[in-house]
Design an enzyme around this catalytic site. Structure first.
Site, short mmCIF file in Angstrom:
data_model
loop_
_atom_site.label_atom_id
_atom_site.label_comp_id
_atom_site.label_asym_id
_atom_site.label_seq_id
_atom_site.Cartn_x
_atom_site.Cartn_y
_atom_site.Cartn_z
NE ARG A 213 -3.68 -2.22 2.53
CZ ARG A 213 -3.67 -3.10 3.53
NH1 ARG A 213 -2.91 -2.91 4.60
NH2 ARG A 213 -4.44 -4.16 3.48
CG PHE A 229 -10.66 -8.21 -5.52
CD1 PHE A 229 -11.68 -9.16 -5.51
CD2 PHE A 229 -9.97 -7.99 -6.69
CE1 PHE A 229 -11.97 -9.90 -6.66
CE2 PHE A 229 -10.26 -8.71 -7.85
CZ PHE A 229 -11.25 -9.67 -7.84
CG ASP A 251 -14.76 -6.24 -1.18
OD1 ASP A 251 -13.52 -6.44 -1.15
OD2 ASP A 251 -15.59 -7.08 -0.75
CG ASP A 300 -5.21 -7.64 -2.39
OD1 ASP A 300 -4.69 -8.77 -2.53
OD2 ASP A 300 -5.35 -7.09 -1.28
CB CYS A 340 -2.81 -13.90 -1.08
SG CYS A 340 -4.58 -14.11 -1.30
#
Ligand code: SAH
Length: 396
Positions: A213, A229, A251, A300, A340
């Site tokens: 970030r 996201f 989101d 993300d 991730c």
């Protein structure tokens, strides 16, 4: 010295352990000698009986032993956990001395040589996860140690994770040490965020993206930014604070979007950041149809690849969103794209990006090849500990 039951490895299976991998699969075990209840500490030995390590045992899990120490003579008692947690904390105190951040991962499980234990600190609150039977059985000692070392205002448990099932454990959620409201305000990179440790996703906030970030700073001046996201607004709010002129966060979770809006107000950035509830896969197509363009897009997504299976579908998902994002970017726009999923390797990720760029008719320059924040250390010998990939690309 305590006499532990012995777990003897099959021939050839000691190398991984010696190289530092903390997992011993059930299929690697030759025999268990001596009585051991699930969760007990056992002595791991090679096929000739040479002691290698101490770990805890769970015959009901695919991972039969998790190594606690490579020193077979070390005592596994409250003091052991005190030393380990102290060692973990020492790093974080070094990293976060400047007080621009008061939320960090105190213990990152195997990577901090404490298999199955996650501890996050959110201002005065701690959130813990006991992911394995071995750790579950030591929760009393661990909670005591955490209280002694960190003097938290409350400890909340978020052991509501799938992996507990594989260990034969139920989900477990709630206060261990009552701390009043589960909603706290944390400081990250000098910005403020509400975190709801009871109702939020995982432990409440994705601390592993803190440094990514921060890395937006160099790219967002005067920019129009799309944060896909966005959860509670981490990237979006950083972008706005770093000088983006307009930020849109998307989101699918209504509660996440509601908290993201509160976070925008908390930082007095509501004039520049807005959040909408949307399915990113659909929203990207609509934005494209409407002819919208952005200077910077963040992707993300949640872990599409949960295991080695289901890779195909996941690859399509990654390609889809990356392709659409590339098309939405102005010439020389910036794409911050993350994954991730451990099972989706960096090499594979690059291949997917390459394919997407080909289909989009755009060229890519890699500006930064990033990973997870430093309070989620990567343990050499345990590749699973490097799970987060983040590319910052210029899309020509
Ligand atoms: N970028 C966030 C973390 C993202 S976690 C941060 O910096 O904190 C992944 C998020 O994706 C979750 O908030 C989840 O609600 C959301 N999500 C999952 N599937 C989605 C979809 N199809 N469309 C939009 N959001 C989705």
């Amino acid at each position: 010295m305590t006499e532990y039951a012995r777990v003897r490895l099959k021939k050839g299976k000691e190398k991984r352990v010696l190289l530092g991998h903390p997992w011993v699969y059930r299929t690697d075990v030759e025999v268990l000698r001596g009585p051991a209840d699930p969760g007990d500490v056992v002595l791991l030995e090679n096929h000739r009986g040479k002691p290698l390590a101490l770990g805890y045992y769970n015959p009901n899990s695919v991972i039969a032993v998790r190594v606690l120490t490579q020193n077979p003579k070390e005592r596994i008692d409250r003091d052991f956990f005190l030393r380990r947690i102290q060692q973990a904390l020492e790093l974080r105190l070094k990293l976060f001395r400047e007080a621009t951040t008061n939320a960090f991962r105190v213990v990152f499980a195997e990577a901090d040589l404490l298999p199955g234990l996650i501890v996050d600190r959110f201002a005065s609150l701690l959130v813990v996860q006991f992911l394995t039977l071995g750790m579950e059985r030591r929760r009393g000692d661990i909670v005591e140690v955490l209280e002694d070392l960190l003097h938290p205002g409350g400890i909340y448990e978020r052991s509501d994770v799938e992996v507990r099932k594989k260990e034969g454990l139920e989900e477990c959620v709630g206060w261990i040490l009552p701390g009043g409201s589960p909603e706290v305000v944390i400081k990250e990179n000098n910005l403020a965020f509400f975190v709801d440790v009871a109702r939020g996703q995982k432990t409440g906030y994705f601390l592993d993206q803190r440094e990514n970030r921060l890395s937006l700073r160099r790219y967002v001046q005067g920019a129009r930014v799309l944060d896909c996201f966005s959860y509670t607004g981490g990237f979006a709010i950083h972008a706005a604070a770093f000088g983006a002129k307009e930020v849109l966060g998307l989101d699918i979770s209504e509660s996440a979007v509601a908290l993201a809006r509160e976070n925008a107000r908390l930082n007095r950035l509501e004039d520049r950041v807005r959040f909408e509830v949307a399915d990113v896969f659909e929203a990207l197509r609509e934005l494209l149809k409407k002819g919208e363009r952005f200077d910077l897009v963040v992707l993300d997504p949640p872990a599409f690849v949960k295991g080695k299976e289901a890779l195909e579908g996941a690859l399509r998902g990654y390609k889809d969103i990356n392709l659409l994002a590339m098309k939405l970017l102005v010439p020389s726009g910036i794409l911050v794209t993350c994954s991730c999923s451990y099972h989706f390797s960096e090499e594979l990720f690059l291949e997917v990006l390459q394919e997407a760029s080909q289909d989009a008719g755009r060229r890519l320059q890699i500006l930064e090849r990033r990973g997870q924040a430093q309070d989620h250390p990567v343990l050499v010998g345990y590749p699973e500990s490097r799970y987060l990939k983040c590319f910052i690309l210029r899309v020509l």
